[in-house]
Motif scaffolding. Structure first.
Motif, PDB file in Angstrom:
ATOM      1  N   ASP A   1       0.855  -1.189   0.000  1.00  0.00           N
ATOM      2  CA  ASP A   1       0.000   0.000   0.000  1.00  0.00           C
ATOM      3  C   ASP A   1       0.891   1.239   0.000  1.00  0.00           C
ATOM      4  OD1 ASP A   1      -1.789   1.981   0.293  1.00  0.00           O
ATOM      5  OD2 ASP A   1      -2.902   1.047   1.929  1.00  0.00           O
ATOM      6  N   PRO A   2       1.125   1.796  -1.178  1.00  0.00           N
ATOM      7  CA  PRO A   2       2.101   2.889  -1.259  1.00  0.00           C
ATOM      8  C   PRO A   2       1.668   4.139  -0.499  1.00  0.00           C
ATOM      9  CG  PRO A   2       0.986   2.580  -3.359  1.00  0.00           C
ATOM     10  CD  PRO A   2       0.497   1.491  -2.457  1.00  0.00           C
ATOM     11  N   SER A   3       0.426   4.160   0.020  1.00  0.00           N
ATOM     12  CA  SER A   3      -0.016   5.388   0.682  1.00  0.00           C
ATOM     13  C   SER A   3       0.797   5.660   1.939  1.00  0.00           C
ATOM     14  CB  SER A   3      -1.502   5.320   1.010  1.00  0.00           C
ATOM     15  OG  SER A   3      -1.754   4.333   1.970  1.00  0.00           O
ATOM     16  N   SER A   4       1.318   4.615   2.602  1.00  0.00           N
ATOM     17  CA  SER A   4       2.105   4.904   3.803  1.00  0.00           C
ATOM     18  C   SER A   4       3.459   5.499   3.448  1.00  0.00           C
ATOM     19  CB  SER A   4       2.271   3.653   4.668  1.00  0.00           C
ATOM     20  OG  SER A   4       2.514   2.534   3.864  1.00  0.00           O
TER      21      SER A   4
ATOM     22  N   LEU B   1       3.872   7.279   0.804  1.00  0.00           N
ATOM     23  CA  LEU B   1       3.481   8.626   0.384  1.00  0.00           C
ATOM     24  C   LEU B   1       3.479   9.554   1.593  1.00  0.00           C
ATOM     25  CD1 LEU B   1       1.998  10.186  -2.127  1.00  0.00           C
ATOM     26  CD2 LEU B   1       0.011   9.913  -0.679  1.00  0.00           C
ATOM     27  N   LEU B   2       2.871   9.073   2.693  1.00  0.00           N
ATOM     28  CA  LEU B   2       2.773   9.903   3.879  1.00  0.00           C
ATOM     29  C   LEU B   2       4.151  10.174   4.472  1.00  0.00           C
ATOM     30  CD1 LEU B   2       0.473  10.999   5.912  1.00  0.00           C
ATOM     31  CD2 LEU B   2       1.469   9.285   7.391  1.00  0.00           C
TER      32      LEU B   2
ATOM     33  N   MET C   1       4.714  13.681   2.098  1.00  0.00           N
ATOM     34  CA  MET C   1       4.151  14.701   2.974  1.00  0.00           C
ATOM     35  C   MET C   1       5.205  15.620   3.609  1.00  0.00           C
ATOM     36  SD  MET C   1       1.026  15.259   2.990  1.00  0.00           S
ATOM     37  CE  MET C   1       0.172  15.829   4.442  1.00  0.00           C
TER      38      MET C   1
ATOM     39  N   LEU D   1       4.938  19.505   3.098  1.00  0.00           N
ATOM     40  CA  LEU D   1       4.750  20.358   4.265  1.00  0.00           C
ATOM     41  C   LEU D   1       5.897  21.346   4.447  1.00  0.00           C
ATOM     42  CD1 LEU D   1       3.265  17.994   6.954  1.00  0.00           C
ATOM     43  CD2 LEU D   1       2.189  19.940   5.851  1.00  0.00           C
TER      44      LEU D   1
ATOM     45  N   LEU E   1       2.255  13.060  12.204  1.00  0.00           N
ATOM     46  CA  LEU E   1       1.532  12.479  11.070  1.00  0.00           C
ATOM     47  C   LEU E   1       1.975  11.041  10.843  1.00  0.00           C
ATOM     48  CD1 LEU E   1       1.300  15.104   8.191  1.00  0.00           C
ATOM     49  CD2 LEU E   1      -0.536  14.056   9.472  1.00  0.00           C
TER      50      LEU E   1
ATOM     51  N   LEU F   1      -0.853   8.940  13.074  1.00  0.00           N
ATOM     52  CA  LEU F   1      -1.896   8.704  12.083  1.00  0.00           C
ATOM     53  C   LEU F   1      -1.746   7.345  11.412  1.00  0.00           C
ATOM     54  CD1 LEU F   1      -3.971  10.819  11.729  1.00  0.00           C
ATOM     55  CD2 LEU F   1      -2.934  11.452   9.566  1.00  0.00           C
ATOM     56  N   LEU F   2      -0.509   7.024  11.066  1.00  0.00           N
ATOM     57  CA  LEU F   2      -0.280   5.791  10.331  1.00  0.00           C
ATOM     58  C   LEU F   2      -0.515   4.571  11.220  1.00  0.00           C
ATOM     59  CD1 LEU F   2       0.493   5.627   7.441  1.00  0.00           C
ATOM     60  CD2 LEU F   2       2.877   5.437   8.079  1.00  0.00           C
TER      61      LEU F   2
ATOM     62  N   GLN G   1      -7.048   3.331   4.987  1.00  0.00           N
ATOM     63  CA  GLN G   1      -5.786   4.037   5.200  1.00  0.00           C
ATOM     64  C   GLN G   1      -5.533   5.037   4.079  1.00  0.00           C
ATOM     65  OE1 GLN G   1      -2.225   1.725   6.104  1.00  0.00           O
ATOM     66  NE2 GLN G   1      -1.002   3.188   4.987  1.00  0.00           N
ATOM     67  N   GLN G   2      -5.790   4.574   2.839  1.00  0.00           N
ATOM     68  CA  GLN G   2      -5.595   5.494   1.710  1.00  0.00           C
ATOM     69  C   GLN G   2      -6.556   6.673   1.805  1.00  0.00           C
ATOM     70  OE1 GLN G   2      -5.977   3.133  -1.805  1.00  0.00           O
ATOM     71  NE2 GLN G   2      -4.016   2.110  -1.493  1.00  0.00           N
TER      72      GLN G   2
ATOM     73  N   LEU H   1      -7.867   7.992   4.521  1.00  0.00           N
ATOM     74  CA  LEU H   1      -7.447   8.886   5.601  1.00  0.00           C
ATOM     75  C   LEU H   1      -6.238   9.716   5.186  1.00  0.00           C
ATOM     76  CD1 LEU H   1      -7.719   9.698   8.626  1.00  0.00           C
ATOM     77  CD2 LEU H   1      -6.044   7.926   9.108  1.00  0.00           C
ATOM     78  N   LEU H   2      -5.248   9.043   4.615  1.00  0.00           N
ATOM     79  CA  LEU H   2      -4.041   9.765   4.226  1.00  0.00           C
ATOM     80  C   LEU H   2      -4.341  10.725   3.086  1.00  0.00           C
ATOM     81  CD1 LEU H   2      -1.372   6.948   4.543  1.00  0.00           C
ATOM     82  CD2 LEU H   2      -2.279   8.522   6.239  1.00  0.00           C
TER      83      LEU H   2
END
Lengths: 379, 372
Positions: free
Chosen positions: A26-29, A31-32, A36, A40, A194, A198-199, B286-287, B289-290
């Motif tokens: 899941d590349p969103s983590s 990404l964060l 981010m 930021l 974050l 959050l993660l 998760q996606q 939320l992020l």
């Protein structure tokens, strides 16, 4: 037979492999953790500034004498103001009301006479008070410009209505008084909250919600190992974000790093552990991703922004709020970060704050351990 | 008629999904209010009770009178008297004090001459804003000081050049008004983004989304069902918190209620569009939320909610025009503090309409293309 210790390590390795695969899938983590901080840093560095520049200012001269014109010319010659000359006060008021200017400086008709005869004169200033902080900084600029004019007149031997006392202000650690120098170090707290809170808020709740927690329960994995396995990958991601923030802050935005880098990384890791512990405690305790997400935003992210001294000074908030802020780990870290970046290794600040972070990390992990443990090890 | 009934059924289902679980029910109503109160008090740029130390090398009646002027000011709080310059570094570094006022030994001698005494002030620049504001307070005390007058009263004939000021719309220059008047928009945005961005993603993650697709609903109807709770909770929170701004924090409400309602409604529409767009793109919560954070953070920073847009570089100011929160924050401040009516908020309302007109169709298009 291998020792219990070796078996524990083996189990941990398996779990770590699974977590890393999940992060990768899941590349969103990522990404964060990587994108981010960059976004930021960029936004904070360029977008967040408390320093007014080129303030649109209307000047009204009811007195056309030489001193009055000389004084008003001073406003036009500083980089702080973008001066518009208005013929009458009514015209200037209309500009202020329409938002075209942020302030009006007016010199009244008897300015020269008052100045030369009595040595007492007034300069009128009208401000748009909606943005109160900006207004009070503009007021300071105007006062400084007027004081500078008096000093210049004195130096030229001309009659001046000067103050009896002259202030010579010096700002340590940040001589040009740039807000960026304190905003960028504080930003690290936000970035790590974050990544940390959050993660991780989702990682245990997700297992419960998807039903995979049952599968983990059925393995010989211990609660302690589960927590370590859920912590390490995100600790790594958080430290990556930290590296990006420090490099960007120092190279892109010229924030000095006067303290030791080692101490900064050490304190940041402590803070990151506290943030991770908080996220895991929420995640294990709430077990529903939607709720864990909301709570981590409300109890993790927003306090790190509002109650940490990152932007709003804690010295000026009401006492009950200051009291609450003592349970926000970000508060101690922002203090450390400001000091290490701008002032240097001041032990009287860093030591107590680091201790508070260590306590917070221990408490949050104990809480997470309890929230996981109840069910994992019950028969 | 059937379409309407189907939509109503979907809306009811979405409301149930949020309100059935007691934890998630609390989350949409409780925390926004707690946040509002806590952050309403915490989010202030006002500088009060500045802790300072004094180093008086003059030790004369004149220097004491000057220092008394500072001590009597409600903005300052004297913590320590220093004996030598070597102590200055320590008290500043350890954050015992924010300022040190250093009066030199020639203070009394130079007073009243053409070469006035210079008072050195050292400020802790770790928070440059506090330093600037506190130095400004001191500057005004120094400008008013008259050597021969009684304490605080001043000598009516002493020479001075004063800046006499007045502030419109916020006479006491309270930064709380500035923040709190716009806080409702900020918190409503966070609630709406979280609600909507997780709604489609949750169904995808649980696999109930496929059930929804095989049911006799059109994509547009599903989307409306997802949008309505966000709109309702967003406007509800926005109005509740605006009321709290007036009755709890005493922020004046000088404008028209209708103007505020219109702004909140269009703003929430625009945000719902963004939230659903994020949600359509996400396959896991998760996606979602992020993704919503990728929007919330820049939107907050570039809105002028906490720091002025005017201080940004020109190109970034242009970019902020695409930010719905920027327009909502500005419009709310105009309504609250400047007394704007429906026609005066139009310059902020039409950009919001344009943004909503982009985000809602974009969400719908993305939703269709990801489900089709």
């Amino acid at each position: 037979m291998s020792s219990p210790r070796a078996r524990s390590l083996l189990r941990l390795r398996g779990l770590l492999r699974k977590e890393l695969l999940q992060v990768r899938r899941d590349p969103s983590s990522i990404l964060l953790a990587v994108v981010m901080p960059v976004v930021l840093l960029f936004l904070f560095g360029y977008g967040v500034s408390l320093d007014p520049l080129e303030v649109p200012l209307a000047v009204v001269a009811d007195d056309s004498s030489a001193p009055a014109r000389d004084l008003l010319a001073r406003f036009a010659s500083t980089p702080y103001f973008d001066v518009v000359t208005a013929a009458t006060m009514d015209e200037a008021s209309a500009l202020l009301e329409g938002g075209a200017v942020d302030g009006i400086v007016r010199v009244r008709g008897d300015f020269e006479r008052e100045l030369l005869r009595d040595g007492r004169a007034d300069v009128q200033l009208v401000l748009n008070g909606i943005d109160a902080n900006r207004a009070s900084l503009i007021r300071n600029y105007v006062t400084q410009a007027v004081a500078g004019w008096t000093t210049a007149r004195r130096a030229r031997g001309e009659p001046a209505a000067g103050p009896a006392v002259v202030l010579e202000p010096r700002t340590w650690f940040n001589p040009v008084n740039e807000s960026r120098a304190y905003l960028v170090p504080g930003l690290i707290a936000l970035i790590m909250t974050l990544t940390g809170t959050l993660l991780t808020a989702l990682v245990i709740a997700r297992e419960w919600e998807r039903g995979t927690m049952e599968a983990i329960l059925a393995t010989p994995l211990r609660a302690r190992e589960l927590l370590i396995g859920k912590t390490l990958p995100y600790l790594g991601l958080g430290l990556l974000g930290l590296a990006i923030s420090i490099l960007g802050g120092v190279w892109l935005f010229d924030v000095p790093l006067r303290g030791s880098l080692f101490l900064l990384v050490l304190c940041s890791s402590l803070f990151l552990l506290a943030a991770l512990g908080l996220g895991l405690a929420f995640s294990a305790g709430l077990r529903v991703q939607f709720v864990a997400a909301q709570v981590s935003v409300i109890a993790g992210f927003l306090p790190a922004f509002f109650l940490s001294g990152l932007l709003f000074d804690l010295g000026s908030v009401p006492a009950p709020i200051r009291f609450i802020s003592h349970i926000v780990p970000a508060r101690y870290f922002v203090d450390i970060s400001h000091t290490l970046f701008l002032a240097g290794d001041v032990w009287s600040v860093v030591l107590p704050d680091a201790l508070a972070l260590a306590v917070a990390a221990t408490v949050f992990f104990a809480l997470a351990r309890r929230n996981v443990g109840e069910r994992l090890e019950s028969p | 008629m059937n379409a309407l009934r189907r939509i109503l059924a979907l809306v009811a289902k979405e409301f149930l999904a949020v309100l059935r679980d007691p934890k998630s029910r609390f989350v949409v109503i409780g925390p926004p209010f707690i946040q509002f109160v806590v952050f309403g008090y915490a989010a202030t740029f006002d500088v009060t009770d500045v802790r300072y130390a004094v180093l008086d090398e003059s030790r004369t009646a004149e220097s004491r009178r000057f220092l008394a002027d500072i001590e009597h000011s409600p903005d300052f709080h004297l913590v320590r008297m220093l004996d030598s310059t070597s102590q200055m570094t320590d008290v500043i570094e350890s954050q015992d004090v924010r300022l040190v006022v250093h009066v030199g030994s020639d203070f009394a001698r130079r007073l009243g001459t053409g070469d006035p005494p210079v008072v050195q002030v050292v400020a802790d620049g770790r928070n440059s804003n506090v330093a600037s504001v506190a130095l400004g307070y001191l500057g005004r005390i120094a400008a008013r000081f008259s050597p021969s007058g009684a304490d605080g009263a001043g000598d009516p004939s002493a020479p001075r050049l004063l800046v006499v000021e007045r502030s419109w719309f916020n006479a006491n220059l309270s930064s709380r008004w500035y923040i709190v008047s716009a806080l409702a928009a900020e918190i409503a945005m966070v609630v709406v983004m979280l609600l909507t961005s997780l709604s489609v993603a949750r169904e995808r993650e649980f696999g109930t989304f496929d059930q929804l697709l095989v049911a006799p609903f059109r994509a547009g109807e599903i989307l409306i069902g997802k949008a309505v709770p966000g709109i309702v909770f967003g406007i509800f929170d926005g109005l509740l918190l605006s009321a709290a701004a007036v009755w709890w924090f005493g922020v004046p409400f000088r404008g028209a209620f209708l103007a505020m309602l219109a702004v909140l409604f269009v703003f929430v529409l625009a945000i719902v569009g963004v939230g659903l767009l994020v949600s359509s793109l996400s396959t896991t919560m998760q996606q979602g939320l992020l993704g919503s954070f990728v929007f919330i953070m820049p939107a907050t920073i570039l809105s002028g909610f906490t720091t002025p847009v005017e201080n940004m570089p020109g190109w970034l100011q242009t970019l902020t025009l695409a930010n719905p929160l920027r327009h909502a924050v500005l419009a709310l401040r105009h309504v609250f503090l400047q007394g704007a009516g429906p026609s005066e908020v139009w310059p902020q309302l039409w950009p919001l309409l344009v943004i909503a007109g982009v985000t809602l169709p974009a969400a719908s298009w993305m939703f269709r293309s990801r489900t089709g």
